[in-house]
Write an enzyme that holds these catalytic residues in place. Structure first.
Site, PDB file in Angstrom:
ATOM      1  N   LYS A 280      39.245  43.597  74.898  1.00  0.00           N
ATOM      2  CA  LYS A 280      37.890  44.128  74.750  1.00  0.00           C
ATOM      3  C   LYS A 280      36.923  42.994  74.434  1.00  0.00           C
ATOM      4  CE  LYS A 280      38.926  48.775  72.998  1.00  0.00           C
ATOM      5  NZ  LYS A 280      38.327  49.491  74.144  1.00  0.00           N
TER       6      LYS A 280
ATOM      7  N   ARG B  38      46.370  57.154  76.098  1.00  0.00           N
ATOM      8  CA  ARG B  38      47.116  58.112  76.926  1.00  0.00           C
ATOM      9  C   ARG B  38      48.597  57.739  76.984  1.00  0.00           C
ATOM     10  NH1 ARG B  38      43.127  56.678  81.784  1.00  0.00           N
ATOM     11  NH2 ARG B  38      41.839  56.241  79.967  1.00  0.00           N
TER      12      ARG B  38
HETATM   13  N1  BES Z   1      39.820  53.513  72.115  1.00  0.00           N
HETATM   14  C1  BES Z   1      39.239  53.292  73.375  1.00  0.00           C
HETATM   15  C2  BES Z   1      38.101  54.255  73.676  1.00  0.00           C
HETATM   16  C3  BES Z   1      36.814  54.009  72.945  1.00  0.00           C
HETATM   17  C4  BES Z   1      35.998  52.961  73.261  1.00  0.00           C
HETATM   18  C5  BES Z   1      36.398  54.903  71.995  1.00  0.00           C
HETATM   19  C6  BES Z   1      34.800  52.780  72.615  1.00  0.00           C
HETATM   20  C7  BES Z   1      35.199  54.743  71.355  1.00  0.00           C
HETATM   21  C8  BES Z   1      34.395  53.683  71.647  1.00  0.00           C
HETATM   22  C9  BES Z   1      40.290  53.479  74.470  1.00  0.00           C
HETATM   23  O1  BES Z   1      41.550  53.068  74.152  1.00  0.00           O
HETATM   24  C10 BES Z   1      39.841  52.644  75.620  1.00  0.00           C
HETATM   25  O2  BES Z   1      39.786  51.460  75.482  1.00  0.00           O
HETATM   26  N2  BES Z   1      39.533  53.285  76.741  1.00  0.00           N
HETATM   27  C11 BES Z   1      39.075  52.602  77.880  1.00  0.00           C
HETATM   28  C12 BES Z   1      39.701  53.228  79.108  1.00  0.00           C
HETATM   29  C13 BES Z   1      39.512  52.456  80.350  1.00  0.00           C
HETATM   30  C14 BES Z   1      40.239  51.137  80.281  1.00  0.00           C
HETATM   31  C15 BES Z   1      39.999  53.259  81.527  1.00  0.00           C
HETATM   32  C16 BES Z   1      37.558  52.731  77.934  1.00  0.00           C
HETATM   33  O3  BES Z   1      37.038  53.773  77.574  1.00  0.00           O
HETATM   34  O4  BES Z   1      36.919  51.745  78.289  1.00  0.00           O
HETATM   35 MN    MN Z   2      41.856  51.011  74.512  1.00  0.00          MN
END
Ligand code: BES
Ligand code: MN
Ligand code: ZN
Length: 486
Positions: free
Chosen positions: A272, A346
């Site tokens: 991230k 997931r």
């Molecule tokens: N925990 C995150 C989702 C998230 C991001 C929640 C920011 C709240 C604020 C999750 O694990 C994630 O990183 N999801 C990705 C999915 C993507 C890679 C398909 C996302 O939402 O960017």
């Molecule tokens: Mn994630």
């Protein structure tokens, strides 16, 4: 706080501050007889000259020197829109005003506040009052709760038994919310998967009927949970899958609650960006809400079967971490191609859902801070709701209305499932560019195998940012109501 039910005329002179909720109609007749009679002139001044509106967040104080009490009128908003949600907002606002002044006792006029017609109960009022005083206490800070007691003032006192039940339940619910908040707010170097599993074990002290099983990585491996294990393999913290069983009723199918417990989400190799990455300590909020809900239900000693499952892991990059392109076999037997290691929620949940089937759930609901896309789509007010059973979705919406813990349903058309197809495994862990909250839910749906299931994406609702940064404890109140009502 201790609560007492008192009649209006017995209170003046015996409390530090008297809270009176007023709708935008500003009708004094709603204020309860005592206030109006004793302070009609002062109250009139406040209403007419000081442009008090009755809007949520608006308030005016008058000093009643004769009776040595402060009277605080606070807005309840539009009477037609009055609901658990609007009361929660009003109470939050007013507590932020009074929590730092020196008072040990408060009184609150319940006449306008409690309203059967609007689903606003005494239990909710107690929940919101208790929750309003929440503060995350870090080690060196001392807890300073100055307000010790609260009088609930009405023209008729509450029947004793019902009063005690409402207060006890309201406190139990707020204790559940508090646990969820505390766990979310705890720094991620402390709140790791082992910490969460220990928190689950601690719940056993509350109620003998609780059974807690902690499944370690070796056991997960023997059960074939390759998907869950793939997430923790980049971290030195071992994953934990915890089952909290509360089954007081024989031969009845339980409701199973499943929570995403990523104690920190760096994204893994699909790292991230740095800004605000600290917020990914809240990525265990689904698990926190399961623990909070189980705590409250155990405290209430309910007579319903409910199971809490939390899937805990830390998502880290490193030489042991999974790579985009890796394929792992889940407990269900489905193979998964990982195209983005940041879609890890997931991956832990699918094995937790498969594991949950052994309980033959009546309903299975998972809570997860699953996608940024949910936050983009719905904003921060409702949680995203998905279900393979419309009746179940409606029941969840009902509990959302009753608690002010809002949800908004999104579709699960067959088309979304097409996006999960790959040439290299049964399923891939991300969809296309659009509708990310839905393709994530579709991925989970693949592992529900006929069980009536719903998924709440709480990415936008589990914590707040900005000056009130912190866990919200959502959707604990929704889940408690759901279990009690179904
Ligand atoms: N925990 C995150 C989702 C998230 C991001 C929640 C920011 C709240 C604020 C999750 O694990 C994630 O990183 N999801 C990705 C999915 C993507 C890679 C398909 C996302 O939402 O960017
Ligand atoms: Mn994630
Ligand atoms: Zn995550």
């Amino acid at each position: 706080m201790d609560y007492k039910s008192l009649k209006a005329n017995t209170i003046i002179g015996k409390t530090d501050i008297y809270l009176v909720g007023v709708y935008t109609d500003k009708r004094l007749s709603h204020l309860g007889k005592s206030i109006a009679k004793l302070n009609i002139e002062l109250a009139k001044k406040c209403f007419n000259k000081n442009d008090f509106t009755g809007n949520i967040g608006d308030h005016r104080t008058i000093d009643d020197f004769k009776n040595n009490v402060q009277i605080l009128f606070f807005g309840l908003g539009d009477k037609d829109k009055y609901s658990p949600l609007t009361l929660n907002k009003s109470i939050k606002g007013i507590i932020s005003k009074i929590k730092d002044i020196h008072v040990t006792n408060i009184s609150i006029n319940t006449d306008n506040i409690i309203s059967k017609r609007n689903n606003v109960t005494l239990e909710l009022l107690v929940t919101y009052l208790e929750d309003g005083f929440y503060k995350y206490i870090y080690k060196k800070e001392k807890k300073k709760s100055k307000i010790k007691s609260c009088n609930l003032i009405s023209n008729k006192i509450f029947p004793r038994k019902a009063f005690i039940t409402s207060v006890t339940n309201g406190k139990a619910i707020s204790n559940g919310i508090k646990l969820a908040k505390d766990l979310g707010n705890t720094p991620p170097n402390i709140c790791n998967p082992t910490f969460l599993s220990n928190e689950a074990i601690k719940l056993k002290k509350i109620n003998k009927k609780l059974k807690v099983t902690v499944i370690n990585e070796a056991k997960m491996k023997s059960m074939g949970m390759g998907s869950l294990l793939s997430v923790s393999q980049g971290s030195k913290e071992p994953a934990k899958l915890v089952a909290i069983e509360y089954m007081p009723v024989k031969n009845k199918q339980p409701i199973v609650l499943v929570g995403k417990g990523i104690t920190f989400d760096t994204g893994g190799i699909s790292l991230k960006p740095s800004p605000n990455m600290d917020e990914m300590k809240y990525d265990m909020s689904g698990a926190g809400s399961v623990l909070g809900t189980m705590k409250a239900l155990a405290e209430m000693n309910i007579n319903k079967n409910v199971i809490g499952i939390i899937a805990c892991a830390e998502n880290m990059p490193g030489s042991q971490a999974t790579r985009p392109g890796d394929v792992y076999t889940s407990m269900s037997g489905l193979t998964i191609e990982i195209l983005n290691t940041d879609a890890e929620g997931r991956l832990v949940l699918c094995d937790a859902l498969t594991y949950s089937r052994k309980y033959k759930p009546k309903y299975m609901i998972d809570m997860a801070t699953l996608t940024g896309a949910c936050l983009v789509g719905l904003g921060k007010y409702p949680s995203g709701l998905f279900s393979n059973d419309q009746k179940l979705a409606e029941l969840i919406k009902k509990s959302a209305d009753k608690t002010g813990d809002r949800v908004w349903q999104l579709p699960l058309y067959d088309d979304y499932f097409e996006e999960l197809k790959t040439n290299f495994a049964d399923i891939q862990n991300i969809g296309g560019r659009y509708g990310g909250a839905i393709t994530a839910a579709a991925f989970l749906a693949k592992f529900t195998d006929g069980v009536k299931w719903a998924h709440l994406d709480i990415a936008g609702t589990a914590w707040e940012v900005g000056k009130n940064k912190g866990s919200t404890g959502r959707p604990v109140s929704l889940l408690i109501d759901f279990v009690l009502s179904n």
